[in-house]
Design a protein around this motif. Sequence first.
Motif, short mmCIF file in Angstrom:
data_model
loop_
_atom_site.label_atom_id
_atom_site.label_comp_id
_atom_site.label_asym_id
_atom_site.label_seq_id
_atom_site.Cartn_x
_atom_site.Cartn_y
_atom_site.Cartn_z
N UNK A 195 -18.45 37.94 130.81
CA UNK A 195 -17.16 37.96 131.37
C UNK A 195 -16.63 39.35 132.12
N UNK A 196 -17.66 40.19 132.25
CA UNK A 196 -17.36 41.70 132.75
C UNK A 196 -16.65 41.39 134.26
N UNK A 197 -17.18 40.73 135.26
CA UNK A 197 -16.69 40.46 136.52
C UNK A 197 -15.32 40.00 136.48
N UNK A 198 -14.86 39.28 135.57
CA UNK A 198 -13.44 38.44 135.44
C UNK A 198 -12.62 39.51 134.55
N UNK A 199 -13.05 40.69 133.94
CA UNK A 199 -12.21 41.56 133.23
C UNK A 199 -12.13 40.93 131.61
N UNK A 200 -12.96 39.89 131.39
CA UNK A 200 -12.78 39.34 129.87
C UNK A 200 -13.68 40.12 129.03
N UNK A 201 -13.41 39.69 127.71
CA UNK A 201 -14.34 40.42 126.59
C UNK A 201 -14.49 39.36 125.25
N UNK A 202 -15.05 39.92 124.54
CA UNK A 202 -15.16 39.16 123.24
C UNK A 202 -15.78 40.28 122.16
N UNK A 203 -14.94 40.43 121.06
CA UNK A 203 -15.29 41.34 120.23
C UNK A 203 -15.15 40.75 118.69
N UNK A 204 -15.86 41.48 117.75
CA UNK A 204 -15.77 41.02 116.52
C UNK A 204 -15.00 42.10 115.41
N UNK A 205 -14.46 41.66 114.61
CA UNK A 205 -13.75 42.34 113.45
C UNK A 205 -13.91 41.64 112.29
#
Length: 303
Positions: A195-205
């Motif tokens: 997702x980096x080029x689109x500015x997207x992200x995934x994170x875990x909490x």
Amino acid sequence: MVNHFLKLSDIAPEEIQPILDRAIALKSGATSNALAGKSVAILFEKPSLRTKLSFWVGTEKLGGNPVHFAPEEVGLGKREPVADVAQVMSRMSDVAVIRTFEQSIIEEFAKNASIPVINALTDAEHPCQALADTQTITEQLGSVKGANVAFIGDGNNVAVSLGYAVAGLGGHLTVASPDGYTVPAEDLEGANTYGAAAGGSMKQVTSPQEAVANADIVYTDVWTSMGQEAETAKRLVDFDGYQVNPGLLDQASVNVKFMHDLPAHPGEEISHGLLYDSRSVAFDQAENRLWAQAALMEKLIQS
Ligand code: NVA
């Protein structure tokens, strides 16, 4: 070279939106004969309602002929080697739709197939679900780009594919899971790279409350996936506190929408009645399986 869809990242991030746009067009009445004269073999080793119905009806909508095999019929890798089933299906049909257990099984199948193979759920990914999910988010919010999506629960197949799709479209997925049920580290890293080029992200909490703060979408899935039934009692304990209910939705953005891939277990991952809450779009999401997969099959068969 045959195009398979074994995991969400088998398509490039910039290929997702055109599939969703086509899915929305098909839903709005566009027609297609992409599968005219072609057969789609649908082989499931786990139960299914939405996936079977949507692939079956979707194939017919594209002018094709669906052929379905129930779990006990083929004995993939037991009655007959995976590679042999793949070869036979390739000789007589034009697309194979497979629901199975380990990702390695569908990969072995694809390696031996000369027709497009579609992952209709494995233990690792549910990429067709993620297409329908991002179609639904697009319909609800206008775009996935910039959307804050919270996934509460098990960081397995549904969460993983959703993470790639949301990140690939420039959205942000926060997954809240108890220890021992987090998204695999390679997928967390993989989705962020994807997702980096689109500015997207995934994170875990860990905290559901942290995940839903500012969320435009709150999403959950069953605590016990198909094939894990022996762990049900332990999972009920481990996921205590991870239920999505009206109180949790109240902590999200004021216009939050609730999503669930279904089937749901009310009283476990959701409170009773949540599917029918005015904020729920779970049945739109279910319908979108049909349109997203029709658009996917059209793309795979034409490329
Ligand atoms: N995580 C669930 C999804 C069901 C559609 C399972 O694998 O059973």
